[in-house]
Write a protein that holds these residues in place. Sequence first.
Motif, mmCIF file in Angstrom:
data_model
loop_
_atom_site.group_PDB
_atom_site.id
_atom_site.type_symbol
_atom_site.label_atom_id
_atom_site.label_comp_id
_atom_site.label_asym_id
_atom_site.label_seq_id
_atom_site.Cartn_x
_atom_site.Cartn_y
_atom_site.Cartn_z
ATOM 1 N N ASN A 102 -18.117 -11.810 0.427
ATOM 2 C CA ASN A 102 -16.817 -11.880 1.102
ATOM 3 C C ASN A 102 -16.234 -10.513 1.422
ATOM 4 O O ASN A 102 -15.029 -10.375 1.622
ATOM 5 N N SER B 47 -17.431 -21.424 -2.286
ATOM 6 C CA SER B 47 -16.395 -20.729 -1.526
ATOM 7 C C SER B 47 -15.645 -19.798 -2.460
ATOM 8 O O SER B 47 -15.420 -20.122 -3.626
ATOM 9 N N LYS C 131 -15.155 -26.924 -4.513
ATOM 10 C CA LYS C 131 -16.069 -25.783 -4.559
ATOM 11 C C LYS C 131 -16.178 -25.215 -5.976
ATOM 12 O O LYS C 131 -17.232 -24.698 -6.370
#
Length: 271
Positions: free
Chosen positions: A265, A165, A182
């Motif tokens: 992202n 993440s 993460k």
Amino acid sequence: MRQATAIRDEAALASLKREIPAELLSGRRILVTGGARGLGLAFAETAAAAGAQVVIADLLADLALDQANAIAQRHGWCRAVGIDVGDPASIEDGAAASIDWLGGLDGLVNCAAVTSSGGRDAHQLEVGLWDQVMQVNVRGTWLMSRACRAALASSGRGAVVNIASDTALWGSPNLLAYTSSKGAVIAMTRSLAREWGGDSITVNAIAPGLTLVEATEYVPIERHQLYLDGRAIPREQSAADVCGTTLYLLSGLSRFVTGQLVPVNGGFAMH
């Protein structure tokens, strides 16, 4: 999931599948954990569309079976197995069954995870919640990878893709256990890549941003706006946005890529 979001994501997946070379994963055998919904389901769907045989592993066994049947109708072959990645025995049994069905294993996507600790300050976080997140997200990723290592080595082209993440890159507040877990997955990825490279197994990680899936329904609108304002590509992220990178890391195109972290992202956190 909001209906409009679901429709948008289905459209994005349909568009992506039109771009995928039909033979990209032809003959490859892929196991996807957390594959009954959200990101994991998108990975399973697109891997099958790219020619792979796919097993969906999920705690939601009935839903996983329904999804696997639907994917099989569209793409030819997909099965499901119930796995609790918080339970070592369940991991061993589920991995063994999957490898038996597939006749081996070429790729593992470790997507199963829990958040649980969202919205709490670090000093308010309960020890039990911390332990639950670490048990599933960190220990579960390690044990699932370990259970599949021999089969991946035997294939001669094994690939592990760990879903991390981008919260671990920018330090998301009020999400300490998840963010820490993460970060641990990223570190684990690099260590496993060093250990398993001699067995021709690549191990890489992807760090998605805030993605519109069922698991993020609870996220406050302010956090969604933070991402929208901070991305170089200023729009919401769908599960389809992460699939292309996942397929690349599972394919023969990335055989000399290992130990890497790829943020997906929209440019919110650059690495």
